[in-house]
Design a protein around this motif. Structure first.
Motif, PDB file in Angstrom:
ATOM      1  N   PRO A  47      44.987  53.821  46.472  1.00  0.00           N
ATOM      2  CA  PRO A  47      44.655  54.383  45.165  1.00  0.00           C
ATOM      3  C   PRO A  47      43.220  54.043  44.761  1.00  0.00           C
ATOM      4  O   PRO A  47      42.563  53.207  45.400  1.00  0.00           O
ATOM      5  CB  PRO A  47      45.668  53.712  44.241  1.00  0.00           C
ATOM      6  CG  PRO A  47      45.939  52.400  44.888  1.00  0.00           C
ATOM      7  CD  PRO A  47      45.863  52.643  46.370  1.00  0.00           C
ATOM      8  N   PRO A  48      42.728  54.656  43.678  1.00  0.00           N
ATOM      9  CA  PRO A  48      41.326  54.455  43.282  1.00  0.00           C
ATOM     10  C   PRO A  48      40.944  52.998  43.075  1.00  0.00           C
ATOM     11  O   PRO A  48      39.864  52.570  43.502  1.00  0.00           O
ATOM     12  CB  PRO A  48      41.233  55.241  41.960  1.00  0.00           C
ATOM     13  CG  PRO A  48      42.289  56.287  42.066  1.00  0.00           C
ATOM     14  CD  PRO A  48      43.403  55.655  42.840  1.00  0.00           C
ATOM     15  N   GLU A  49      41.800  52.226  42.415  1.00  0.00           N
ATOM     16  CA  GLU A  49      41.428  50.828  42.136  1.00  0.00           C
ATOM     17  C   GLU A  49      41.314  50.013  43.422  1.00  0.00           C
ATOM     18  O   GLU A  49      40.515  49.068  43.501  1.00  0.00           O
ATOM     19  CB  GLU A  49      42.430  50.179  41.156  1.00  0.00           C
ATOM     20  CG  GLU A  49      43.800  49.866  41.743  1.00  0.00           C
ATOM     21  CD  GLU A  49      44.762  51.036  41.720  1.00  0.00           C
ATOM     22  OE1 GLU A  49      45.935  50.845  42.115  1.00  0.00           O
ATOM     23  OE2 GLU A  49      44.347  52.141  41.298  1.00  0.00           O
ATOM     24  N   GLN A  50      42.079  50.380  44.464  1.00  0.00           N
ATOM     25  CA  GLN A  50      41.951  49.659  45.726  1.00  0.00           C
ATOM     26  C   GLN A  50      40.678  50.063  46.449  1.00  0.00           C
ATOM     27  O   GLN A  50      40.026  49.237  47.091  1.00  0.00           O
ATOM     28  CB  GLN A  50      43.179  49.914  46.614  1.00  0.00           C
ATOM     29  CG  GLN A  50      43.192  49.051  47.867  1.00  0.00           C
ATOM     30  CD  GLN A  50      44.504  49.128  48.621  1.00  0.00           C
ATOM     31  OE1 GLN A  50      45.559  49.355  48.025  1.00  0.00           O
ATOM     32  NE2 GLN A  50      44.446  48.950  49.924  1.00  0.00           N
ATOM     33  N   LEU A  51      40.319  51.344  46.350  1.00  0.00           N
ATOM     34  CA  LEU A  51      39.054  51.799  46.939  1.00  0.00           C
ATOM     35  C   LEU A  51      37.874  51.109  46.273  1.00  0.00           C
ATOM     36  O   LEU A  51      36.819  50.923  46.889  1.00  0.00           O
ATOM     37  CB  LEU A  51      38.923  53.318  46.791  1.00  0.00           C
ATOM     38  CG  LEU A  51      39.937  54.154  47.580  1.00  0.00           C
ATOM     39  CD1 LEU A  51      39.771  55.629  47.266  1.00  0.00           C
ATOM     40  CD2 LEU A  51      39.803  53.915  49.075  1.00  0.00           C
ATOM     41  N   ALA A  52      38.049  50.717  45.009  1.00  0.00           N
ATOM     42  CA  ALA A  52      37.008  49.980  44.289  1.00  0.00           C
ATOM     43  C   ALA A  52      37.159  48.474  44.485  1.00  0.00           C
ATOM     44  O   ALA A  52      36.509  47.689  43.785  1.00  0.00           O
ATOM     45  CB  ALA A  52      37.070  50.317  42.800  1.00  0.00           C
ATOM     46  N   MET A  53      38.022  48.073  45.429  1.00  0.00           N
ATOM     47  CA  MET A  53      38.251  46.676  45.785  1.00  0.00           C
ATOM     48  C   MET A  53      38.840  45.861  44.636  1.00  0.00           C
ATOM     49  O   MET A  53      38.558  44.678  44.492  1.00  0.00           O
ATOM     50  CB  MET A  53      36.972  46.023  46.311  1.00  0.00           C
ATOM     51  CG  MET A  53      36.582  46.539  47.684  1.00  0.00           C
ATOM     52  SD  MET A  53      35.401  45.480  48.525  1.00  0.00           S
ATOM     53  CE  MET A  53      35.681  45.991  50.222  1.00  0.00           C
ATOM     54  N   ARG A  54      39.721  46.519  43.837  1.00  0.00           N
ATOM     55  CA  ARG A  54      40.430  45.795  42.789  1.00  0.00           C
ATOM     56  C   ARG A  54      41.916  46.132  42.865  1.00  0.00           C
ATOM     57  O   ARG A  54      42.508  46.653  41.903  1.00  0.00           O
ATOM     58  CB  ARG A  54      39.861  46.167  41.407  1.00  0.00           C
ATOM     59  CG  ARG A  54      38.437  45.686  41.174  1.00  0.00           C
ATOM     60  CD  ARG A  54      38.039  45.845  39.710  1.00  0.00           C
ATOM     61  NE  ARG A  54      38.027  47.247  39.319  1.00  0.00           N
ATOM     62  CZ  ARG A  54      36.981  48.056  39.446  1.00  0.00           C
ATOM     63  NH1 ARG A  54      35.853  47.591  39.965  1.00  0.00           N
ATOM     64  NH2 ARG A  54      37.046  49.318  39.060  1.00  0.00           N
ATOM     65  N   PRO A  55      42.566  45.849  44.015  1.00  0.00           N
ATOM     66  CA  PRO A  55      43.979  46.204  44.166  1.00  0.00           C
ATOM     67  C   PRO A  55      44.873  45.397  43.233  1.00  0.00           C
ATOM     68  O   PRO A  55      44.590  44.244  42.924  1.00  0.00           O
ATOM     69  CB  PRO A  55      44.277  45.869  45.627  1.00  0.00           C
ATOM     70  CG  PRO A  55      43.295  44.801  45.979  1.00  0.00           C
ATOM     71  CD  PRO A  55      42.044  45.142  45.202  1.00  0.00           C
ATOM     72  N   ILE A  56      45.944  46.050  42.751  1.00  0.00           N
ATOM     73  CA  ILE A  56      46.960  45.395  41.931  1.00  0.00           C
ATOM     74  C   ILE A  56      48.321  45.704  42.560  1.00  0.00           C
ATOM     75  O   ILE A  56      48.414  46.448  43.532  1.00  0.00           O
ATOM     76  CB  ILE A  56      46.897  45.880  40.467  1.00  0.00           C
ATOM     77  CG1 ILE A  56      47.039  47.412  40.401  1.00  0.00           C
ATOM     78  CG2 ILE A  56      45.610  45.425  39.804  1.00  0.00           C
ATOM     79  CD1 ILE A  56      47.002  47.978  39.002  1.00  0.00           C
ATOM     80  N   TYR A  57      49.383  45.135  41.995  1.00  0.00           N
ATOM     81  CA  TYR A  57      50.710  45.340  42.590  1.00  0.00           C
ATOM     82  C   TYR A  57      51.086  46.821  42.649  1.00  0.00           C
ATOM     83  O   TYR A  57      51.673  47.288  43.617  1.00  0.00           O
ATOM     84  CB  TYR A  57      51.773  44.566  41.800  1.00  0.00           C
ATOM     85  CG  TYR A  57      51.624  43.062  41.924  1.00  0.00           C
ATOM     86  CD1 TYR A  57      51.642  42.455  43.177  1.00  0.00           C
ATOM     87  CD2 TYR A  57      51.465  42.267  40.799  1.00  0.00           C
ATOM     88  CE1 TYR A  57      51.495  41.086  43.300  1.00  0.00           C
ATOM     89  CE2 TYR A  57      51.323  40.890  40.913  1.00  0.00           C
ATOM     90  CZ  TYR A  57      51.329  40.298  42.170  1.00  0.00           C
ATOM     91  OH  TYR A  57      51.187  38.943  42.290  1.00  0.00           O
ATOM     92  N   SER A  58      50.733  47.578  41.622  1.00  0.00           N
ATOM     93  CA  SER A  58      51.103  48.993  41.638  1.00  0.00           C
ATOM     94  C   SER A  58      50.301  49.805  42.652  1.00  0.00           C
ATOM     95  O   SER A  58      50.611  50.963  42.889  1.00  0.00           O
ATOM     96  CB  SER A  58      50.959  49.605  40.236  1.00  0.00           C
ATOM     97  OG  SER A  58      49.614  49.758  39.880  1.00  0.00           O
TER      98      SER A  58
END
Length: 510
Positions: free
Chosen positions: A216-227
Motif C-alpha cells: 500500500p502507499p504508506e509502505q511504499l513511503a517506508m511507513r508500514p503499519i499493521y493494516s
C-alpha cells in the motif's frame, strides 16, 4: 545428483561436487557458519537469494531453507548499522512460534551478507496453484480468508508486520493442506528502512519496500503499519479470484479504487469486504485483523455457509480451527454473544429468502454431467465445495482437478483420468472409481466408505486419515501409496491387490 551450490552471487559456475568445502570456480566457502551447505537455488532478487540446504551438524543432514540477504549499504558505517538492525529483527522473528509459520532455526552474518535458516515446508504456493488449477470461486476465497486471518492476527500480536504478503509467499502445505505464511519482508525492509533514514537514500531508488501491486502507499513511503498487511491480503484475494496481479488493473481516477470487479462472479458482500481491505486511505481500511474477521461474519457470509451445511453435511464440516475459536471467544463481550444468539433466528429466515435470490444462484450451482464437462473443457479445475452427487463422469479427463470438500456420493468415475486430483475432505462414499487412473491422487480426510477402486491405479496416492471402511481395493495398484495396515484391514482386498511395498501378500491381512 546432489551438488554443493555456491552462494556467491558473482560466481560464474556455482555447481560443485558435494564433498568440496571451497568453490572450484570462485574459491568461496561452501560451508556456511561451519554447518550449512546449499544444494539448490530456489530463487533470487535484488536483495538476495533463497536456497535449499542441509544442516551438516544434525544426524541425517536434514533439509532447510537458506535465505541470503544483502544489505544496500556501501560503506563500513552503513554495513555496521545494517548488521545491528539485522540481528535485532532476526531475534524478533526467532520468537515467533506458530504451526503455520516456518520456524527460524538460525541467523548469522558472513562476508557482508546475512543469512536466515528456516525449516523447509513441502508445498505449492498459491500463485502456482492458481496458474495450474485455475482461479478461486467465492467459497474457496472465504475458506482462504478463514485460514489465513488467524495467522496474521497472531503475527500482529507479536508486534511483527509481515510486509510482503502475496500469493507467492503463501504455501499450501502438502501433508495437511494448511496454509503456511513464508518469506517475511520484516527483516530486509526494516533494515533498509532504517538505513534509508540513516544514509539519506530515497525510498524508491535503492531500498526494498515490498512487492508492487500488493504494497500500500504508506509502505511504499517506508511507513508500514499493521493494516499494510491487510491491504496486501486484499490484493492476494484479487489475484486468487482473477488470476491477475493488482498492478495490472486500472485505478478509478476519482476515488483511487482498484477496478477489479469486472467479469468476476462473487457476491456483493465479499466484494465490499475486499474493497475495504484495498482502501488507499488507511482511515477507510480495516485497521486490525479483528475488524476484518468480524466483517467476514456478516449475514451474507453466514447464510451461504449455513446453506452448505444444511443440505447434507460432508464428513469434514466447515469449522474454524481451535485457536480461531479461542481468539474470538476471548474478545467477545456479553452483548456480542447476546447479539449472536438473537441473530440466529433472523439468519434462519434470511436463508429461506436467499435461496431464491439472484446472488444465491450465482454461488450454488446445480451441476449436471453436461455443465460439469463443459466447465472442464473451458479450463475449470477447481470444484471445491460443490455438490456433484450421482454424476456420470465415466472416462472423464480430470487430471489435477480439485474436489476439496465436494459431495461426490455415488458419482461414477470409472476409467477416468484423475491423476494428481485433490479429494481432500470430500465424500466419495459409494462412488465408482473402478479402473480409473488415480496416481498421486490426494485422499486425505476423505470418506471412501463403500467406494469401488477395483482395478484402479492408485500408485503414490495419499490416504492419510481417510475412511476406507469396506472400500474395494481388489485388483487395485497401491504401490507407494500412503495407506497403513490398519486402514487396509477395514477394506476389501484380494490376491490381485498390489500393496504399497509392491507385493501381493494379501494373506497377511487375514
Amino acid at each position: 545428483m546432489i551438488i554443493s551450490y555456491c552462494v556467491n552471487p558473482d560466481c560464474s559456475e556455482p555447481k560443485n561436487h558435494p564433498k568440496l568445502k571451497k568453490c572450484n570456480s570462485c574459491g568461496s566457502n561452501l560451508i556456511l557458519n561451519k554447518r550449512y551447505r546449499a544444494i539448490k537455488m530456489l530463487g533470487k532478487g535484488g536483495f538476495g537469494a533463497t536456497f535449499v540446504g542441509v544442516d551438516l551438524t544434525v544426524v541425517g543432514d536434514p533439509l532447510c531453507v537458506i535465505k541470503q540477504l544483502r544489505p544496500m549499504a556501501d560503506d563500513a558505517q552503513g554495513l555496521n548499522t545494517a548488521i545491528s538492525l539485522f540481528e535485532r529483527e532476526a531475534k524478533t522473528l526467532g520468537k515467533i512460534d506458530h504451526p503455520q509459520i516456518p520456524k527460524l532455526l538460525d541467523y548469522f552474518a558472513d562476508n557482508d551478507r546475512f543469512y536466515l535458516i528456516q525449516e523447509l515446508v513441502n508445498g505449492q504456493n498459491l500463485q502456482r496453484e492458481v496458474k495450474t488449477q485455475g482461479v478461486y470461486g467465492e467459497l474457496a476465497v472465504r475458506r482462504f480468508l478463514e485460514d489465513i486471518t488467524p495467522i496474521l492476527k497472531y503475527l500482529h500480536s507479536e508486534r511483527v508486520i509481515h510486509r510482503d504478503i502475496k500469493p507467492a509467499n503463501i504455501l499450501r502445505r502438502k501433508k495437511d493442506e494448511k496454509l503456511v505464511l513464508i518469506d517475511f519482508g520484516a527483516v530486509k525492509d526494516q533494515v533498509n528502512t532504517q538505513l534509508a533514514k540513516t544514509m539519506g537514500q530515497t525510498a524508491l531508488t535503492k531500498f526494498s519496500v515490498g512487492t508492487m501491486g500488493y504494497a500500500p502507499p504508506e509502505q511504499l513511503a517506508m511507513r508500514p503499519i499493521y493494516s499494510s498487511d491487510i491491504f496486501a491480503l486484499g490484493g492476494t484475494c484479487v489475484y486468487l479470484i482473477t488470476g491477475k496481479s493488482p498492478k495490472n488493473f486500472n485505478i478509478d481516477p476519482d476515488t483511487g479504487k482498484l477496478l477489479w470487479h469486472e467479469n468476476v462472479n462473487i457476491s456483493g458482500a465479499l466484494t465490499k469486504v475486499i474493497d475495504k481491505m484495498l482502501a488507499q486511505d488507511t482511515k477507510e481500511r480495516f485497521k486490525t485483523v479483528d475488524e476484518l474477521m468480524e466483517a467476514l461474519k456478516v449475514p451474507s457470509f453466514a447464510q451461504s455457509l449455513s446453506q452448505n451445511v444444511s443440505k447434507k453435511p460432508s464428513p469434514q464440516p466447515q469449522v474454524k480451527h481451535s485457536h480461531d475459536s479461542e481468539d474470538i471467544t476471548a474478545t467477545a463481550t456479553n452483548s456480542q454473544l447476546s447479539n449472536t444468539l438473537s441473530a440466529t433466528e433472523r439468519l434462519e429466515k434470511a436463508i429461506q429468502k436467499r435461496r431464491t435470490s439472484k446472488e444465491n444462484k450465482a454461488t450454488a450451482i446445480k451441476w449436471t454431467q453436461d455443465t460439469f464437462l463443459t466447465a472442464v473443457n473451458n479450463g475449470k479445475k477447481d470444484f471445491s465445495d460443490q455438490n456433484l452427487q450421482g454424476l456420470n463422469l465415466e472416462e472423464g479427463k480430470l487430471n489435477k482437478c480439485i474436489f476439496r470438500y465436494c459431495q461426490l456420493q455415488g458419482v461414477i468415475f470409472s476409467e477416468a483420468n484423475l491423476s494428481q486430483a485433490n479429494f481432500y475432505g470430500a465424500d466419495l462414499s459409494n462412488a465408482n472409481l473402478s479402473n480409473a487412473n488415480l496416481s498421486q491422487a490426494y485422499f486425505s480426510k476423505t470418506n471412501l466408505e463403500n467406494a469401488d477402486f477395483k482395478g484402479a491405479n492408485l500408485g503414490n496416492a495419499d490416504f492419510t486419515n481417510a475412511n476406507v471402511t469396506n472400500t474395494n481395493f481388489c485388483g487395485a495398484n497401491l504401490k507407494n501409496a500412503k495407506i497403513n495396515q490398519q486402514q487396509l484391514k477395514t477394506a476389501k482386498i484380494n490376491w490381485n491387490t498390489v500393496f504399497p511395498d509392491g507385493s501381493r501378500h494379501w494373506w497377511k491381512f487375514f
